[in-house]
Write a protein that holds these residues in place. Structure first.
Motif, PDB file in Angstrom:
ATOM      1  N   GLU A 548       0.875  -1.230   0.113  1.00  0.00           N
ATOM      2  CA  GLU A 548      -0.412   0.206  -0.277  1.00  0.00           C
ATOM      3  C   GLU A 548       0.821   1.393  -0.216  1.00  0.00           C
ATOM      4  O   GLU A 548       0.647   2.226  -0.779  1.00  0.00           O
ATOM      5  CB  GLU A 548      -0.831  -0.283   1.360  1.00  0.00           C
ATOM      6  CG  GLU A 548      -1.925   1.339   1.137  1.00  0.00           C
ATOM      7  CD  GLU A 548      -3.023   1.012   2.068  1.00  0.00           C
ATOM      8  OE1 GLU A 548      -4.154   1.761   2.002  1.00  0.00           O
ATOM      9  OE2 GLU A 548      -1.901   0.499   2.963  1.00  0.00           O
ATOM     10  N   LEU A 552       0.895   4.330  -2.965  1.00  0.00           N
ATOM     11  CA  LEU A 552       0.624   5.166  -2.711  1.00  0.00           C
ATOM     12  C   LEU A 552       1.421   6.287  -3.069  1.00  0.00           C
ATOM     13  O   LEU A 552       1.178   7.406  -3.577  1.00  0.00           O
ATOM     14  CB  LEU A 552       0.495   5.609  -1.009  1.00  0.00           C
ATOM     15  CG  LEU A 552      -1.051   5.482  -0.367  1.00  0.00           C
ATOM     16  CD1 LEU A 552      -1.053   5.130   0.914  1.00  0.00           C
ATOM     17  CD2 LEU A 552      -2.183   6.092  -1.204  1.00  0.00           C
ATOM     18  N   LYS A 556       1.948   9.133  -5.570  1.00  0.00           N
ATOM     19  CA  LYS A 556       1.769  11.322  -5.609  1.00  0.00           C
ATOM     20  C   LYS A 556       3.170  10.987  -6.652  1.00  0.00           C
ATOM     21  O   LYS A 556       2.832  12.571  -6.507  1.00  0.00           O
ATOM     22  CB  LYS A 556       2.409  10.771  -4.001  1.00  0.00           C
ATOM     23  CG  LYS A 556       3.045  12.453  -3.679  1.00  0.00           C
ATOM     24  CD  LYS A 556       3.757  12.110  -2.309  1.00  0.00           C
ATOM     25  CE  LYS A 556       4.159  13.510  -1.568  1.00  0.00           C
ATOM     26  NZ  LYS A 556       4.428  13.447  -0.754  1.00  0.00           N
ATOM     27  N   GLU A 591     -10.019  -2.871  -0.253  1.00  0.00           N
ATOM     28  CA  GLU A 591      -8.946  -2.766   0.061  1.00  0.00           C
ATOM     29  C   GLU A 591      -8.069  -1.785  -1.006  1.00  0.00           C
ATOM     30  O   GLU A 591      -7.635  -0.446  -0.489  1.00  0.00           O
ATOM     31  CB  GLU A 591      -8.397  -3.487   1.090  1.00  0.00           C
ATOM     32  CG  GLU A 591      -8.588  -4.228   1.809  1.00  0.00           C
ATOM     33  CD  GLU A 591      -8.094  -3.317   3.583  1.00  0.00           C
ATOM     34  OE1 GLU A 591      -7.551  -2.419   2.828  1.00  0.00           O
ATOM     35  OE2 GLU A 591      -9.018  -3.201   4.169  1.00  0.00           O
ATOM     36  N   GLY A 594     -10.324   1.786  -1.012  1.00  0.00           N
ATOM     37  CA  GLY A 594      -9.674   2.923   0.014  1.00  0.00           C
ATOM     38  C   GLY A 594      -8.069   3.003  -0.431  1.00  0.00           C
ATOM     39  O   GLY A 594      -8.465   4.450   0.498  1.00  0.00           O
ATOM     40  N   THR A 595      -7.298   2.590  -0.802  1.00  0.00           N
ATOM     41  CA  THR A 595      -6.232   3.062  -0.980  1.00  0.00           C
ATOM     42  C   THR A 595      -5.859   4.124  -2.525  1.00  0.00           C
ATOM     43  O   THR A 595      -5.829   5.272  -1.583  1.00  0.00           O
ATOM     44  CB  THR A 595      -5.247   1.845  -1.850  1.00  0.00           C
ATOM     45  OG1 THR A 595      -4.966   1.002  -0.833  1.00  0.00           O
ATOM     46  CG2 THR A 595      -3.811   2.762  -1.896  1.00  0.00           C
ATOM     47  N   LYS A 598      -7.150   7.125  -0.161  1.00  0.00           N
ATOM     48  CA  LYS A 598      -6.164   7.916   0.311  1.00  0.00           C
ATOM     49  C   LYS A 598      -5.332   8.756  -0.722  1.00  0.00           C
ATOM     50  O   LYS A 598      -5.110  10.027  -0.124  1.00  0.00           O
ATOM     51  CB  LYS A 598      -5.877   7.077   0.863  1.00  0.00           C
ATOM     52  CG  LYS A 598      -5.867   6.412   1.545  1.00  0.00           C
ATOM     53  CD  LYS A 598      -5.348   5.208   2.949  1.00  0.00           C
ATOM     54  CE  LYS A 598      -5.877   3.853   3.868  1.00  0.00           C
ATOM     55  NZ  LYS A 598      -5.276   3.464   4.171  1.00  0.00           N
ATOM     56  N   ALA A 599      -5.137   8.333  -1.829  1.00  0.00           N
ATOM     57  CA  ALA A 599      -4.263   9.544  -2.241  1.00  0.00           C
ATOM     58  C   ALA A 599      -5.278  10.169  -2.957  1.00  0.00           C
ATOM     59  O   ALA A 599      -4.477  11.644  -3.125  1.00  0.00           O
ATOM     60  CB  ALA A 599      -3.642   7.977  -3.973  1.00  0.00           C
ATOM     61  N   ASP A 601      -6.768  12.036  -1.163  1.00  0.00           N
ATOM     62  CA  ASP A 601      -7.123  13.182  -0.297  1.00  0.00           C
ATOM     63  C   ASP A 601      -5.539  14.499  -0.128  1.00  0.00           C
ATOM     64  O   ASP A 601      -5.291  15.249   0.439  1.00  0.00           O
ATOM     65  CB  ASP A 601      -6.943  12.478   1.026  1.00  0.00           C
ATOM     66  CG  ASP A 601      -8.589  11.968   1.739  1.00  0.00           C
ATOM     67  OD1 ASP A 601      -9.449  12.692   0.879  1.00  0.00           O
ATOM     68  OD2 ASP A 601      -8.728  11.250   1.909  1.00  0.00           O
ATOM     69  N   GLN A 602      -5.253  13.806  -1.193  1.00  0.00           N
ATOM     70  CA  GLN A 602      -3.480  14.654  -1.834  1.00  0.00           C
ATOM     71  C   GLN A 602      -4.199  16.342  -2.079  1.00  0.00           C
ATOM     72  O   GLN A 602      -5.092  16.358  -2.076  1.00  0.00           O
ATOM     73  CB  GLN A 602      -2.682  14.598  -2.788  1.00  0.00           C
ATOM     74  CG  GLN A 602      -2.825  12.938  -2.322  1.00  0.00           C
ATOM     75  CD  GLN A 602      -1.009  12.698  -1.833  1.00  0.00           C
ATOM     76  OE1 GLN A 602      -0.291  13.717  -1.269  1.00  0.00           O
ATOM     77  NE2 GLN A 602      -0.521  11.371  -1.113  1.00  0.00           N
ATOM     78  N   ARG A 615     -13.854  10.121  -8.313  1.00  0.00           N
ATOM     79  CA  ARG A 615     -14.699   9.099  -6.803  1.00  0.00           C
ATOM     80  C   ARG A 615     -15.010   8.542  -7.653  1.00  0.00           C
ATOM     81  O   ARG A 615     -15.925   7.902  -7.413  1.00  0.00           O
ATOM     82  CB  ARG A 615     -14.820  10.361  -6.403  1.00  0.00           C
ATOM     83  CG  ARG A 615     -13.697  10.909  -5.474  1.00  0.00           C
ATOM     84  CD  ARG A 615     -14.253  11.606  -4.196  1.00  0.00           C
ATOM     85  NE  ARG A 615     -13.282  12.177  -3.256  1.00  0.00           N
ATOM     86  CZ  ARG A 615     -12.463  13.859  -3.077  1.00  0.00           C
ATOM     87  NH1 ARG A 615     -13.058  14.323  -4.760  1.00  0.00           N
ATOM     88  NH2 ARG A 615     -11.240  14.293  -2.469  1.00  0.00           N
TER      89      ARG A 615
END
Length: 759
Positions: A548, A552, A556, A591, A594-595, A598-599, A601-602, A615
């Motif tokens: 994970e 990420l 990034k 999962e 979900g990863t 998370k990305a 949210d940068q 999204r």
């Protein structure tokens, strides 16, 4: 009396230290006397070396001039021009242009050649690098000897003999200087048929620079005489004072001392019979030796005083513990001996001889040390990062020369709930037999007991992974068959992945534990369980935290290929290599989604339409579509994500590069302009802006700065009459010298030559 006897050791130490102290002091005094005698000798040698080095450098430059003249005399175009008469000189323009292209670069190869020119006798032409004068008096107006008329000048340079004219005043444009003149008649093959000359004016300052070392290093002076004893150049001495010295230095070797104690040193050139003379004042000859006297006495006195205190301190420090030991031993032993050292020798020998029991106890502790060390390796407490790893291993009698292998756990079945002393003794006997039988089959391993019914093997690979794996399976199969047939004891073995380093042993150990735990719940009576096979039979999906983090990080940084590979590897491991249930597959996809959330949210995606599109695409991913379609949707999302990241980075880089260029154009005239100043202005690290500029423009930042400065310099040289010094300052160079050097390196000509060609 007792006090005197107890201080005998102190006095012996003190006397020893004082003897050691006096020896270097005496040696230093002797070396001081030798230094005084040799200082003057070395000063003479050094001054002669300086003079000889100046001679060699000057001769090397003159050799280069000879080679240049010889090469130029053979040029076909030059020989064509030499044979043309005055009526034809206007019809050989193309030949002169070709000749100019050939001779112009020579002026940049040797500073002695910077002002050379060629006089063509028949056609009355003067050719210089970058220019041709059809009327010699035009040339002589700008470049002339102040004490010679044009007729005398022509007579001197058109002489049919090779010569070097001694130093004369010379006017070069508006600049007055002194030059010696090198003249070579042409053609060199037939001096009687004189058709022209190559003339090379050499500034005296260039020669003075070569012999300036005598003045700088010894505060002396130097001069050079030609083969006719005419003065070539001088540094640090007036010409009037040189004439009386000529007779003293001619045909004499070795140093000559004058009445004022100045020493004359001469070096004669074997190449051209020039005589190099240096005058060294006596004060300079012994100036290095004079301070030795004072320094020696000061250092000797200070050293002796400091050494005395140090000797007293060490004598007291080293004698005190010995006196204490003697005092203690005298309470338990016979003090009637000749001296303290015999007393210590006898009693310490007795202590050593009675200490064998302690050594045996230490030997008995080695197995415990070995066991503790191996358990720390298995738990990961000791790794290759520990600086004392090999020292610990040596103390524990463990050989770590090989750091590849496997970790396995052997479990004796049927003894989990038995805790009586008889059962414990039986298990102990079984473990001993297992170790002995294992050693008969395979000897490259270490074994540790972790529970009464479990043994951990660390098997080392010395021949190759496949061979080791076969030997391991052979050893454990033999053990299982032997104990089942002979002792009716069942064995189960769990094995982890191979480890490739000592730090990896704990990982392999944990995998073996997982395999043996699985074996404990299996219905088979005994067997060998590899971690790979166990994992295929489990129902847990494989998505370690490490994967994970890598995913990420790739998102990034916009690394599309890396992110795609990670997703592909995860799906291949879970879909192809594991028998997962539908629920586990669905949980894995959740999962991964979900990863990706998370990305998102940068900070770069906040309040951006792309984020909302991503999204929606992530929410639309469904396990029901099938793994191929799911993988395709995941790849599409990460590609969009990385494309957005890379597009933002490109736009940001482009704006930064434009800001850098604007700042350079505005401040290039500042001599202190550096990458640090630019980074301070942009509030970015130096390394970052240098790398961004190189990636976006294809050139380094310092190259771009130099290009801007040179463009401005060429504009000023072409469109203004400013001096080279002023132009160098206006375009940001600290000195005219550094500007000339940079200009010549880039444009292959000096600024003056560029200005002449642009006129």
């Amino acid at each position: 009396m007792k006090r005197i006897e107890s201080s005998k050791i102190f006095r012996r130490f003190l006397i020893s230290y004082l003897v050691i102290l006096i020896i270097p002091l005496v040696a230093g005094f002797i070396s001081y006397q030798v230094s005084l005698d040799t200082a003057e000798k070395y000063s003479i040698i050094n001054s002669r070396q300086v003079l000889n080095q100046s001679k060699k450098i000057l001769e090397q430059n003159l050799d280069e001039i000879d080679r240049f003249v010889q090469q130029l005399s053979l040029d076909r175009d030059l020989n064509v021009v030499l044979n043309k008469n005055a009526s034809e000189k206007y019809r050989i323009v193309s030949t002169l242009r070709q000749l100019d292209e050939k001779i112009s670069p020579y002026a940049t190869t040797n500073e002695f050649l910077e002002n050379y020119y060629i006089y063509i006798k028949n056609s009355d032409l003067i050719i210089t690098p970058g220019s041709v004068y059809y009327r010699p008096y035009h040339f002589y107006e700008n470049y002339n000897y102040t004490d010679m008329t044009i007729s005398e000048w022509k007579e001197a340079i058109l002489n049919n003999e090779r010569q070097i004219i001694p130093s004369k005043p010379y006017l070069q444009g508006e600049k007055s200087t002194n030059v010696i003149t090198y003249i070579q008649p042409l053609p060199m093959s037939d001096l009687s048929d004189h058709k022209g000359s190559i003339i090379i004016p050499i500034q005296n300052q260039l020669l003075n620079n070569l012999i300036e070392g005598v003045k700088q290093q010894f505060n002396g002076w130097a001069f050079i005489l030609d083969e006719n004893h005419q003065l070539i150049t001088a540094n640090g001495i007036d010409k009037e004072k040189i004439n009386p010295l000529k007779e003293k230095v001619m045909n004499k070797e070795g140093p000559i001392y004058l009445e004022n104690k100045t020493m004359l040193i001469t070096e004669k050139s074997e190449k051209n019979d020039w005589l190099y003379v240096a005058g060294i004042p006596q004060k300079a000859l012994i100036q290095e030796a004079a301070p030795i006297k004072y320094i020696t006495w000061i250092v000797t006195g200070i050293t002796f005083i400091i050494g005395l205190f140090i000797a007293l301190f060490f004598a007291y420090r080293n004698s005190r513990p010995i006196n204490n030991v003697i005092k203690t031993l005298k309470e338990y032993a016979d003090p009637d001996v000749k001296n303290e050292y015999d007393f210590l020798h006898g009693n310490i020998s007795k202590l050593i001889s009675t200490n064998t029991d302690l050594q045996m106890q230490l030997t008995e502790q080695k197995p415990l040390l070995k066991d503790a060390f191996l358990k720390q390796l298995l738990s990961g407490e000791i790794t290759e990062r520990n600086s004392n790893l090999h020292e610990f291993a040596k103390q524990a009698d463990v050989n770590l020369s090989c750091n590849h292998g496997y970790v396995s756990i052997l479990k004796v079945e049927g003894y989990e709930d038995m805790s009586s002393s008889e059962v414990y003794q039986e298990l102990n006997a079984i473990r001993i037999v297992i170790k002995q039988e294992s050693m008969k089959i395979f000897d490259h391993f270490y074994v540790v007991t972790i529970h009464s019914d479990k043994l951990v093997y660390i098997l080392l690979d010395k021949e190759g992974d496949k061979i080791l794996k076969e030997e391991i399976e052979k050893m454990f199969t033999s053990l299982q068959n032997l104990f089942q047939e002979e002792y009716q004891v069942l064995l189960k073995i769990g094995l982890g992945h191979p480890f490739q380093s000592l730090s990896d042993i704990s990982r392999s150990y944990n995998e073996a534990k997982h395999a043996i735990d699985f074996a404990s719940f299996s219905n088979e009576k005994q067997g060998m369980y590899w971690y790979d096979a166990v994992m295929k039979e489990t129902t847990v999906f494989h998505y370690p935290l490490e994967y994970e983090f890598r995913l990420l990080k790739s998102l990034k940084e916009g690394e599309t290929l890396e992110a795609e590979q990670i997703v592909h590897d995860l799906l291949e491991e879970n879909v192809d290599n594991r028998s997962l249930s539908a629920d586990m597959h669905e949980q894995l996809i959740s999962e991964l989604k979900g990863t990706f959330f998370k990305a998102l949210d940068q900070y770069a995606f906040r309040n951006d339409k792309t984020a909302e599109i991503l999204r929606q695409k992530i929410r639309a991913i469904s396990f029901e579509e099938g793994m191929k379609e799911t993988e395709g949707r995941l790849i599409e999302v990460l590609q969009l994500y990385c494309e957005f990241v890379n597009r933002n980075r490109r736009e940001s880089n482009h704006s930064i590069v434009n800001a850098i260029k604007d700042y350079v154009h505005e401040h290039f005239s500042c001599t202190d302009l550096t990458v640090y100043m630019i980074s301070e202005h942009l509030s970015r690290p130096e390394k970052y802006i240098s790398q961004i500029f190189k990636e976006e423009t294809g050139e380094y930042l310092y190259e771009y700065l130099e290009k801007i400065r040179m463009e401005e310099a060429m504009t000023l040289l072409t469109n203004s009459s400013k001096t080279i010094n002023d132009i160098a300052e206006l375009v940001g160079y600290n000195s005219a010298h550094s500007f000339r050097r940079a200009f010549k390196r880039i444009h292959n000509m000096t600024p003056n030559q560029f200005r002449k060609t642009s006129e």
